[in-house]
Design a protein around this motif. Structure first.
Motif, PDB file in Angstrom:
ATOM      1  N   LEU A 276       0.824  -1.205   0.000  1.00 35.56           N
ATOM      2  CA  LEU A 276       0.000   0.000   0.000  1.00 35.56           C
ATOM      3  C   LEU A 276       0.857   1.254   0.000  1.00 35.56           C
ATOM      4  O   LEU A 276       0.531   2.243  -0.660  1.00 35.56           O
ATOM      5  N   GLN A 277       1.946   1.225   0.736  1.00 31.93           N
ATOM      6  CA  GLN A 277       2.827   2.382   0.774  1.00 31.93           C
ATOM      7  C   GLN A 277       3.464   2.630  -0.585  1.00 31.93           C
ATOM      8  O   GLN A 277       3.574   3.776  -1.026  1.00 31.93           O
ATOM      9  N   ARG A 278       3.879   1.567  -1.266  1.00 35.35           N
ATOM     10  CA  ARG A 278       4.448   1.719  -2.607  1.00 35.35           C
ATOM     11  C   ARG A 278       3.412   2.285  -3.560  1.00 35.35           C
ATOM     12  O   ARG A 278       3.712   3.167  -4.372  1.00 35.35           O
ATOM     13  N   THR A 279       2.184   1.767  -3.464  1.00 35.71           N
ATOM     14  CA  THR A 279       1.122   2.247  -4.329  1.00 35.71           C
ATOM     15  C   THR A 279       0.845   3.719  -4.086  1.00 35.71           C
ATOM     16  O   THR A 279       0.682   4.516  -5.022  1.00 35.71           O
ATOM     17  N   ASN A 280       0.787   4.113  -2.818  1.00 41.39           N
ATOM     18  CA  ASN A 280       0.520   5.510  -2.491  1.00 41.39           C
ATOM     19  C   ASN A 280       1.648   6.424  -2.959  1.00 41.39           C
ATOM     20  O   ASN A 280       1.399   7.543  -3.417  1.00 41.39           O
ATOM     21  N   ARG A 281       2.889   5.972  -2.821  1.00 42.63           N
ATOM     22  CA  ARG A 281       4.012   6.783  -3.288  1.00 42.63           C
ATOM     23  C   ARG A 281       3.923   7.023  -4.783  1.00 42.63           C
ATOM     24  O   ARG A 281       4.188   8.125  -5.274  1.00 42.63           O
ATOM     25  N   PHE A 282       3.536   5.984  -5.513  1.00 45.67           N
ATOM     26  CA  PHE A 282       3.402   6.120  -6.968  1.00 45.67           C
ATOM     27  C   PHE A 282       2.289   7.096  -7.317  1.00 45.67           C
ATOM     28  O   PHE A 282       2.460   7.984  -8.161  1.00 45.67           O
ATOM     29  N   ARG A 283       1.145   6.937  -6.680  1.00 51.72           N
ATOM     30  CA  ARG A 283       0.013   7.820  -6.981  1.00 51.72           C
ATOM     31  C   ARG A 283       0.326   9.270  -6.649  1.00 51.72           C
ATOM     32  O   ARG A 283      -0.046  10.183  -7.386  1.00 51.72           O
ATOM     33  N   LEU A 284       0.989   9.475  -5.523  1.00 50.33           N
ATOM     34  CA  LEU A 284       1.341  10.829  -5.139  1.00 50.33           C
ATOM     35  C   LEU A 284       2.338  11.427  -6.123  1.00 50.33           C
ATOM     36  O   LEU A 284       2.195  12.585  -6.545  1.00 50.33           O
ATOM     37  N   SER A 285       3.342  10.643  -6.516  1.00 50.48           N
ATOM     38  CA  SER A 285       4.329  11.128  -7.470  1.00 50.48           C
ATOM     39  C   SER A 285       3.690  11.417  -8.815  1.00 50.48           C
ATOM     40  O   SER A 285       3.991  12.433  -9.466  1.00 50.48           O
ATOM     41  N   LEU A 286       2.777  10.553  -9.245  1.00 54.26           N
ATOM     42  CA  LEU A 286       2.090  10.754 -10.513  1.00 54.26           C
ATOM     43  C   LEU A 286       1.223  12.001 -10.454  1.00 54.26           C
ATOM     44  O   LEU A 286       1.161  12.789 -11.405  1.00 54.26           O
ATOM     45  N   HIS A 287       0.558  12.194  -9.322  1.00 55.40           N
ATOM     46  CA  HIS A 287      -0.305  13.361  -9.162  1.00 55.40           C
ATOM     47  C   HIS A 287       0.505  14.656  -9.218  1.00 55.40           C
ATOM     48  O   HIS A 287       0.061  15.654  -9.776  1.00 55.40           O
ATOM     49  N   LYS A 288       1.698  14.636  -8.652  1.00 54.04           N
ATOM     50  CA  LYS A 288       2.539  15.830  -8.629  1.00 54.04           C
ATOM     51  C   LYS A 288       3.190  16.105  -9.972  1.00 54.04           C
ATOM     52  O   LYS A 288       3.454  17.268 -10.302  1.00 54.04           O
ATOM     53  N   ASN A 289       3.466  15.069 -10.756  1.00 54.60           N
ATOM     54  CA  ASN A 289       4.283  15.229 -11.955  1.00 54.60           C
ATOM     55  C   ASN A 289       3.536  15.056 -13.264  1.00 54.60           C
ATOM     56  O   ASN A 289       4.058  15.434 -14.320  1.00 54.60           O
ATOM     57  N   GLN A 290       2.352  14.466 -13.224  1.00 52.43           N
ATOM     58  CA  GLN A 290       1.567  14.285 -14.444  1.00 52.43           C
ATOM     59  C   GLN A 290       0.348  15.203 -14.391  1.00 52.43           C
ATOM     60  O   GLN A 290      -0.375  15.226 -13.397  1.00 52.43           O
ATOM     61  N   PRO A 291       0.051  15.962 -15.447  1.00 54.32           N
ATOM     62  CA  PRO A 291      -0.992  16.992 -15.384  1.00 54.32           C
ATOM     63  C   PRO A 291      -2.420  16.469 -15.327  1.00 54.32           C
ATOM     64  O   PRO A 291      -3.314  17.186 -14.854  1.00 54.32           O
ATOM     65  N   LEU A 292      -2.697  15.254 -15.795  1.00 55.82           N
ATOM     66  CA  LEU A 292      -4.070  14.826 -16.033  1.00 55.82           C
ATOM     67  C   LEU A 292      -4.969  14.970 -14.807  1.00 55.82           C
ATOM     68  O   LEU A 292      -6.065  15.527 -14.893  1.00 55.82           O
ATOM     69  N   SER A 293      -4.529  14.462 -13.676  1.00 58.95           N
ATOM     70  CA  SER A 293      -5.368  14.449 -12.489  1.00 58.95           C
ATOM     71  C   SER A 293      -5.715  15.853 -12.023  1.00 58.95           C
ATOM     72  O   SER A 293      -6.878  16.162 -11.756  1.00 58.95           O
ATOM     73  N   GLN A 294      -4.721  16.711 -11.930  1.00 54.72           N
ATOM     74  CA  GLN A 294      -4.975  18.053 -11.430  1.00 54.72           C
ATOM     75  C   GLN A 294      -5.798  18.886 -12.400  1.00 54.72           C
ATOM     76  O   GLN A 294      -6.639  19.694 -11.985  1.00 54.72           O
ATOM     77  N   ILE A 295      -5.588  18.714 -13.692  1.00 56.92           N
ATOM     78  CA  ILE A 295      -6.409  19.423 -14.674  1.00 56.92           C
ATOM     79  C   ILE A 295      -7.872  19.046 -14.507  1.00 56.92           C
ATOM     80  O   ILE A 295      -8.764  19.905 -14.494  1.00 56.92           O
ATOM     81  N   ASP A 465       3.841   5.525 -21.759  1.00 58.16           N
ATOM     82  CA  ASP A 465       4.623   6.629 -22.312  1.00 58.16           C
ATOM     83  C   ASP A 465       4.592   7.834 -21.384  1.00 58.16           C
ATOM     84  O   ASP A 465       5.593   8.516 -21.172  1.00 58.16           O
ATOM     85  N   SER A 466       3.411   8.084 -20.826  1.00 57.54           N
ATOM     86  CA  SER A 466       3.244   9.233 -19.936  1.00 57.54           C
ATOM     87  C   SER A 466       4.093   9.103 -18.676  1.00 57.54           C
ATOM     88  O   SER A 466       4.792  10.041 -18.280  1.00 57.54           O
ATOM     89  N   THR A 467       4.041   7.940 -18.039  1.00 60.25           N
ATOM     90  CA  THR A 467       4.827   7.759 -16.811  1.00 60.25           C
ATOM     91  C   THR A 467       6.320   7.789 -17.106  1.00 60.25           C
ATOM     92  O   THR A 467       7.114   8.250 -16.281  1.00 60.25           O
TER      93      THR A 467
END
Length: 578
Positions: A276-295, A465-467
């Protein structure tokens, strides 16, 4: 069935030592793409079931991290007053092009139909691309540019060429005309040795899927062994993509034959705290670095803000609240409102399980509201079965402006038609001033296995490709996330059938037809929503690869021209009686 409850932060704080929660850091993402939902969807290995408790100091630290993270992300974007633009200007800013909806039909299975189906899929796939700023419309020109820079072709292009190669090889015996096919020979475009190897790798994967579909398991295993040899979880995006789709095909064969192989059902997937911690780290990193979620969050919440502009009391019903980060956008905007000061904001989270996780979100939102001096209350509507949900549980106030927010939630009910029907009737009885729906733009719900497989291959190919681009500075986090989030989602889509398959996606045109049955009319997103979406995109180093477009009145968010998710707004027609 549990009644609606006002969230009592004091009570929960006093009982914090007894609250079970396994997250050791705030899960800052609400991306909701890979099977994480503390509302309707049963999240695998939820922290509440693992039996870990947090101390009061830990809760305080998480709340502080939450507040700091929200401020870092949002204060500069939400606070400035919106400067109006006319339609032409905003479309010029966004580079938006029109996109027509498409009708997806379920076809019969079989090799001949597979090829015809693949022709249509490729033809539609090429036609639905959105053009990003400065993107050339000619596929050949893009490939020439790629080769001139010495780079490997995109995962999407490799899949397209491999599919064409597959169709051509099959058509020799089936005598299918290639006149309609829009892409030239893979041998012409794939000039480098690496490109050719990648095309051959995907070709073998497609052939493996066809043999599994025909239940020719021995032939399929031999092809998958070749895929094993050429793919890797630590290779290029296309090698990693094939690696996880190969695992899913092994598992599908294991399910159908009752056997257990090391790469199929024999691969033990753990649901430990570490996972779960690994999964959360990935999601948080993706949220910070990939625009899709925040847009998607900004566009959706800005639309809510517009529809409650005159309200003194605001009530948002969130069908899948997760970490509640989207709520902070609304909270900051309402707190900063100079005119029509908001007397009270109420957020109601709906869930069927993982109550401690939802309560944790409530604590964080209460602390954030306090820092803004915003009069705020958090409620939870918890039901053991969605069919027990009814409008009385929401304790609606006639003076409130009610909005419904649904991000990546309805897709988890696609496999349960009675759930979807019921939730829509409940929402209709509430009569919200607006309903915001964010969903993935994919079609992985087909009962035809090969169709579902090819659609998922294209969809996840774009995500790989995005990640690769967005997490290039954190390869460890990217690899962890792909091995947990992507792997489990791909396995569910490819290997599971009927009621066992939980992850299902349908495209916007399907949602439109479904919502129309309940008298919902699509509302165009305002210029301020599109403006905010563009601001968020520009704030990312990878923002140039993120593509915004319009599908009717809906905002489409994509990656290098391929739509990945949509944000739409809906209102009930008053004369509707469904």
């Amino acid at each position: 069935m549990l009644p609606s409850e006002q969230f009592d932060s004091t009570r929960v704080q006093n009982e914090s030592k007894g609250i079970q929660n396994g997250d050791d850091e705030w899960d800052g993402t609400d991306i909701g793409l890979f099977g994480s939902n503390t509302g309707f969807f049963e999240a695998q290995g939820s922290a509440a079931e693992l039996g870990y408790a947090l101390s009061e100091n830990e809760i305080h630290r998480q709340i502080q991290d939450f507040k700091e993270f929200c401020n870092d992300l949002y204060v500069d974007v939400v606070s400035p007053p919106f400067q109006s633009c006319d339609d032409d200007e905003i479309r010029t800013i966004l580079g938006i092009s029109s996109q027509s909806s498409e009708q997806i039909e379920v076809e019969q299975e079989g090799s001949y139909v597979l090829m015809e189906r693949s022709f249509e899929l490729l033809r539609r796939h090429g036609g639905k691309r959105l053009r990003s700023d400065g993107e050339k419309s000619n596929a050949d020109s893009q490939t020439e540019t790629t080769h001139s820079r010495g780079l490997m072709m995109s995962t999407e292009k490799i899949i397209e060429l491999a599919t064409e190669n597959f169709i051509q090889s099959m058509s020799k015996s089936k005598e299918i005309s290639l006149v309609r096919h829009p892409y030239p020979s893979s041998m012409t475009l794939a000039r480098s040795a690496d490109d050719l190897k990648a095309v051959q790798l995907v070709h073998n994967l497609l052939l493996s899927a066809e043999k599994v579909d025909e239940k020719k398991y021995e032939r399929a295993r031999k092809l998958l062994e070749e895929c094993d040899r050429m793919s890797s979880s630590a290779g290029t995006p296309i090698q990693r993509l094939v690696f996880y789709f190969t695992e899913a095909l092994y598992e599908k064969m294991d399910r159908e034959t009752g056997s257990i192989s090391p790469r199929g059902m024999g691969k033990k997937i753990l649901h430990s705290l570490e996972d779960l911690q690994r999964t959360n780290r990935f999601r948080l990193s993706l949220h910070k670095n990939q625009p899709l979620s925040q847009i998607a969050q900004f566009a959706g919440m800005q639309t809510v803000i517009e529809h409650v502009a005159e309200a003194r009391k605001v009530h948002v019903i969130d069908l899948g609240i997760r970490s509640g980060l989207q709520c902070t956008i609304l909270m900051q905007a309402l707190a900063a409102r100079q005119e029509r000061h908001v007397q009270h904001l109420r957020i109601t989270a709906v869930g069927t399980r993982s109550r401690p996780t939802i309560e944790k979100t409530g604590r964080q939102l209460m602390a954030f509201a306090e820092s803004l001096n915003l009069n705020f209350s958090f409620h939870i509507v918890m039901v053991t079965d969605i069919l027990d949900l009814n409008e009385r549980l929401f304790e609606l106030d006639a003076d409130e402006a009610v909005a419904v927010y649904s991000a990546y939630t309805l897709m988890y009910m696609i496999g349960q038609a009675d759930w979807l029907e019921h939730i829509m009737r409940v929402i209709k009885s509430i009569r919200p001033c607006v309903m915001i729906v964010t969903e993935l733009e994919a079609n992985t719900n087909s009962p035809a296995f090969v169709r579902r497989f090819v659609e998922a291959l294209f969809f996840y190919g774009v995500f790989f490709d995005s990640t690769a681009e967005c997490l290039k500075n954190d390869e460890r986090i990217r690899k962890e996330g792909e091995s947990t989030c992507f792997s489990s989602s791909i396995r569910d889509i490819v290997a599971a059938e009927e009621s066992e398959r939980k992850i299902r996606h349908v495209r916007l045109n399907v949602w439109r037809a479904f919502f129309a049955r309940f008298g919902l009319a699509e509302v165009e997103l305002g210029m301020s929503s599109l403006y905010q979406a563009n601001l968020v995109r520009q704030g990312f180093p990878s923002g140039g690869s993120c593509t915004l477009g319009m599908n009717g009145k809906c905002l489409t968010i994509g990656w290098k021209g391929t739509p990945l998710c949509t944000v739409s707004a809906w209102k009930f027609l008053r004369d509707s009686d469904v």
